[in-house]
Design a protein around this motif. Structure first.
Motif, PDB file in Angstrom:
ATOM      1  N   VAL A  54       0.812  -1.243  -0.075  1.00 36.27           N
ATOM      2  CA  VAL A  54      -0.066   0.078  -0.191  1.00 36.27           C
ATOM      3  C   VAL A  54       0.984   1.305  -0.157  1.00 36.27           C
ATOM      4  N   ARG A  55       2.322   1.197  -0.265  1.00 35.14           N
ATOM      5  CA  ARG A  55       2.900   2.301  -0.313  1.00 35.14           C
ATOM      6  C   ARG A  55       2.699   3.178  -1.320  1.00 35.14           C
ATOM      7  N   SER A  56       2.659   4.436  -1.314  1.00 31.77           N
ATOM      8  CA  SER A  56       2.311   5.420  -2.388  1.00 31.77           C
ATOM      9  C   SER A  56       2.463   6.840  -1.947  1.00 31.77           C
ATOM     10  N   TRP A  57       2.394   7.438  -2.825  1.00 32.00           N
ATOM     11  CA  TRP A  57       2.564   8.987  -2.437  1.00 32.00           C
ATOM     12  C   TRP A  57       1.246   9.566  -1.687  1.00 32.00           C
ATOM     13  N   LEU A  58       0.098   9.086  -1.703  1.00 31.59           N
ATOM     14  CA  LEU A  58      -0.834   9.315  -0.782  1.00 31.59           C
ATOM     15  C   LEU A  58      -0.736   9.087   0.489  1.00 31.59           C
ATOM     16  N   LEU A  59      -0.045   7.896   0.581  1.00 31.50           N
ATOM     17  CA  LEU A  59       0.326   7.360   2.014  1.00 31.50           C
ATOM     18  C   LEU A  59       1.759   8.455   2.564  1.00 31.50           C
ATOM     19  N   ASP A  60       2.324   8.826   1.806  1.00 30.06           N
ATOM     20  CA  ASP A  60       3.367   9.795   2.322  1.00 30.06           C
ATOM     21  C   ASP A  60       2.661  11.104   2.692  1.00 30.06           C
ATOM     22  N   LEU A  61       1.914  11.646   2.029  1.00 25.96           N
ATOM     23  CA  LEU A  61       1.129  12.839   2.283  1.00 25.96           C
ATOM     24  C   LEU A  61       0.049  12.604   3.450  1.00 25.96           C
ATOM     25  N   LEU A  62      -0.152  11.375   3.817  1.00 26.21           N
ATOM     26  CA  LEU A  62      -0.890  11.195   5.258  1.00 26.21           C
ATOM     27  C   LEU A  62       0.076  11.318   6.333  1.00 26.21           C
ATOM     28  N   VAL A  63       0.966  10.601   6.028  1.00 28.03           N
ATOM     29  CA  VAL A  63       2.197  10.556   7.028  1.00 28.03           C
ATOM     30  C   VAL A  63       2.496  12.038   7.378  1.00 28.03           C
ATOM     31  N   ARG A  64       2.467  12.753   6.381  1.00 31.92           N
ATOM     32  CA  ARG A  64       3.107  14.186   6.476  1.00 31.92           C
ATOM     33  C   ARG A  64       2.147  14.830   7.460  1.00 31.92           C
ATOM     34  N   SER A  65       0.802  14.655   7.123  1.00 28.30           N
ATOM     35  CA  SER A  65      -0.341  15.240   7.951  1.00 28.30           C
ATOM     36  C   SER A  65      -0.216  14.878   9.240  1.00 28.30           C
ATOM     37  N   LEU A  66      -0.082  13.756   9.492  1.00 29.98           N
ATOM     38  CA  LEU A  66      -0.246  13.168  10.989  1.00 29.98           C
ATOM     39  C   LEU A  66       1.136  13.532  11.784  1.00 29.98           C
ATOM     40  N   ASP A  67       2.376  13.814  10.900  1.00 28.91           N
ATOM     41  CA  ASP A  67       3.392  14.455  11.647  1.00 28.91           C
ATOM     42  C   ASP A  67       3.065  15.696  12.203  1.00 28.91           C
ATOM     43  N   GLU A  68       2.319  16.516  11.401  1.00 29.21           N
ATOM     44  CA  GLU A  68       1.922  17.800  11.754  1.00 29.21           C
ATOM     45  C   GLU A  68       0.805  18.091  12.636  1.00 29.21           C
ATOM     46  N   ASP A  69      -0.214  17.093  12.719  1.00 27.73           N
ATOM     47  CA  ASP A  69      -1.256  17.089  13.790  1.00 27.73           C
ATOM     48  C   ASP A  69      -1.667  15.600  13.942  1.00 27.73           C
ATOM     49  N   PRO A  70      -0.756  14.900  14.967  1.00 20.73           N
ATOM     50  CA  PRO A  70      -1.298  13.509  15.141  1.00 20.73           C
ATOM     51  C   PRO A  70      -2.645  12.923  15.103  1.00 20.73           C
ATOM     52  N   HIS A  71      -3.585  13.800  15.761  1.00 17.44           N
ATOM     53  CA  HIS A  71      -4.845  13.399  15.939  1.00 17.44           C
ATOM     54  C   HIS A  71      -5.659  14.115  15.047  1.00 17.44           C
ATOM     55  N   LEU A  72      -5.075  15.102  14.142  1.00 18.88           N
ATOM     56  CA  LEU A  72      -6.083  15.545  12.979  1.00 18.88           C
ATOM     57  C   LEU A  72      -7.061  16.574  13.844  1.00 18.88           C
ATOM     58  N   ASP A  73      -6.836  17.219  15.120  1.00 18.99           N
ATOM     59  CA  ASP A  73      -7.419  18.083  15.934  1.00 18.99           C
ATOM     60  C   ASP A  73      -7.615  19.234  14.960  1.00 18.99           C
ATOM     61  N   GLY A  74      -6.811  19.888  14.260  1.00 23.67           N
ATOM     62  CA  GLY A  74      -6.979  21.151  13.349  1.00 23.67           C
ATOM     63  C   GLY A  74      -7.931  21.077  12.245  1.00 23.67           C
ATOM     64  N   LEU A  75      -8.557  19.867  12.095  1.00 25.61           N
ATOM     65  CA  LEU A  75      -9.333  19.903  10.836  1.00 25.61           C
ATOM     66  C   LEU A  75     -10.623  19.350  10.979  1.00 25.61           C
ATOM     67  N   ARG A  76     -11.634  19.848  10.116  1.00 21.67           N
ATOM     68  CA  ARG A  76     -13.198  19.393  10.116  1.00 21.67           C
ATOM     69  C   ARG A  76     -13.131  18.235   9.510  1.00 21.67           C
ATOM     70  N   GLY A  77     -14.145  17.460   9.788  1.00 22.20           N
ATOM     71  CA  GLY A  77     -14.580  16.124   9.063  1.00 22.20           C
ATOM     72  C   GLY A  77     -15.139  16.307   7.873  1.00 22.20           C
ATOM     73  N   TYR A  78     -14.874  17.378   6.940  1.00 17.24           N
ATOM     74  CA  TYR A  78     -15.655  17.758   5.727  1.00 17.24           C
ATOM     75  C   TYR A  78     -14.576  17.618   4.295  1.00 17.24           C
ATOM     76  N   ALA A  79     -15.136  16.956   3.403  1.00 19.11           N
ATOM     77  CA  ALA A  79     -14.478  16.591   2.313  1.00 19.11           C
ATOM     78  C   ALA A  79     -14.980  17.254   1.125  1.00 19.11           C
ATOM     79  N   GLN A  80     -14.547  18.276   0.372  1.00 20.51           N
ATOM     80  CA  GLN A  80     -15.190  18.465  -1.005  1.00 20.51           C
ATOM     81  C   GLN A  80     -15.120  17.669  -2.238  1.00 20.51           C
ATOM     82  N   ASP A  81     -15.839  17.767  -3.051  1.00 23.40           N
ATOM     83  CA  ASP A  81     -15.582  17.152  -4.393  1.00 23.40           C
ATOM     84  C   ASP A  81     -15.804  18.081  -5.529  1.00 23.40           C
ATOM     85  N   SER A  82     -14.497  17.836  -6.100  1.00 24.64           N
ATOM     86  CA  SER A  82     -14.443  18.911  -7.220  1.00 24.64           C
ATOM     87  C   SER A  82     -15.177  18.625  -8.510  1.00 24.64           C
TER      88      SER A  82
END
Length: 301
Positions: free
Chosen positions: A207-235
Motif C-alpha cells: 500500500v506504499r504510495s505518494w498518498l500514504l506519504d502525504l497522510l504521514v506528513r499530515s499526521l506528523d503535523e497534527d497526530p490527532h488531526l484536531d485542527g481539521l473538520r471532517g468535511y471533504a469537498q468534491d471537485s
C-alpha cells in the motif's frame, strides 16, 4: 519553446515556473496583476509568434468556456489551445469542433501533481490528434518527471480528460480506504501508535504510495488531526466518473461509495440516519438517541 499560459494559480503558476526553469519562454496572464506578464489575453496573443501555443489552467466550466471563446476570436489558423483544467471530456469534443471551423487546433491535457509538481514533475494525460500533440511534446516533456514516465497520449480529443477523470475517481477510493483504516485503528483499543503504523507502511508494503506519504506528513503535523473538520469537498471528477460508469454499465462500487462518503461528511446530523434510528425504534423498540442525548449513555442492542 514559447508558450502562453492563462491561469497562474497554485497549479498554473508552478507549471510556468517549471517550464521557465527548463528553458522555455512563458508569457503568463492572470487576473492577479502581481503574477501576470501581460494585462490582457489579447496582449498575450500578440506576444506569441505563430504558430502559437496557449495553455489554459483555469477552473472548469464557465471560466474555461469564456477563455476558449475569447481565444477563438484572437488566435489564427494553425494555432493550438491546450485545455489543462479538469473539464468534462464531453465538452472537449464540442470545443474542438467549434475551433476547427476557424482552423484552430485543440488538445486536452489532464494534469496531476498538485503543488508538488514544480519540484517532482507532473503526470500529463493528453487527448488530441498525433500532429497536434507532437507540436506541444517538448512542453509535455519538460513538465513530466525528469526520470521519465508520467506521460500518455491517451487517444483523440477528450481522452486526456477522460483518463484524468478516472484517475481522480480512483484517487477518491484510495483516500477513502486510508481514511477508514485510520478511523478503525483509532477506534480500537489495541493500537497505541497509529501515525507510526502508517509511517511503517511507506516501505516494503503493497500500500506504499505518494498518498500514504502525504497522510504521514499530515499526521506528523497534527497526530490527532484536531485542527481539521471532517468535511471533504468534491471537485466534480468523482461525480463524472460515477456517471460514466452508469453510462457504460461498468460496476464501480468503490469509487461510488467514496463519492457518497464525501457527501455524508457535509452533514452534521444526517437526515437519513435519523430515519434509520426512527425505524429501528418502531420495529424493534430500540431507544432513539435524541439530538441532545449523549450517545454513550444510550442503550444498544
Amino acid at each position: 519553446m514559447q508558450i502562453g499560459l492563462i491561469g497562474l494559480g497554485k497549479m498554473g503558476g508552478n507549471m510556468a515556473a517549471r517550464l521557465r526553469e527548463k528553458g522555455h519562454e512563458v508569457v503568463g496572464f492572470d487576473f492577479d496583476p502581481d503574477v501576470r506578464d501581460v494585462a490582457t489575453v489579447a496582449e498575450l496573443v500578440d506576444r506569441l509568434a505563430a504558430p502559437r501555443i496557449v495553455w489554459l489552467m483555469v477552473p472548469a466550466g464557465e471560466a474555461t468556456g469564456n477563455s476558449i471563446n475569447e481565444l477563438g476570436e484572437l488566435l489564427e489558423p494553425g494555432d493550438l489551445i491546450i485545455e489543462g483544467g479538469n473539464s468534462h471530456y464531453v465538452d472537449d469534443r464540442k470545443r474542438a469542433d467549434q475551433l476547427k471551423e476557424r482552423g484552430i487546433n485543440y488538445v486536452d491535457a489532464g494534469v496531476s501533481g498538485g503543488v508538488w509538481g514544480r519540484q517532482n514533475g507532473y503526470g500529463i494525460m493528453v487527448g488530441g490528434s498525433a500532429e497536434n500533440v507532437e507540436q506541444a511534446k517538448p512542453i509535455f516533456d519538460s513538465l513530466t518527471p525528469d526520470g521519465g514516465g508520467g506521460y500518455v497520449h491517451a487517444g483523440g480529443v477528450g481522452a486526456g480528460h477522460f483518463v484524468k477523470m478516472v484517475h481522480n475517481g480512483i484517487e477518491y477510493g484510495m483516500m477513502q480506504a486510508f481514511a477508514e483504516g485510520y478511523e478503525l485503528m483509532t477506534a480500537a483499543d489495541i493500537v497505541d501508535d497509529v501515525p507510526g503504523t502508517f509511517d511503517s507502511w511507506r516501505e516494503g508494503t503493497v500500500v506504499r504510495s505518494w498518498l500514504l506519504d502525504l497522510l504521514v506528513r499530515s499526521l506528523d503535523e497534527d497526530p490527532h488531526l484536531d485542527g481539521l473538520r471532517g468535511y471533504a469537498q468534491d471537485s466534480g471528477e468523482g461525480r463524472w466518473t460515477v456517471q460514466a460508469a452508469v453510462d457504460h454499465a461498468v460496476p464501480a462500487p468503490v469509487i461510488t461509495a467514496a463519492l457518497f462518503a464525501r457527501f455524508a461528511s457535509r452533514q452534521e446530523d444526517s437526515p437519513a440516519m435519523k430515519v434509520v434510528a426512527a425505524l429501528r425504534n418502531q420495529f424493534g423498540g430500540h431507544a432513539v438517541t435524541k439530538a441532545t442525548d449523549d450517545p454513550a449513555q444510550t442503550p444498544r442492542s
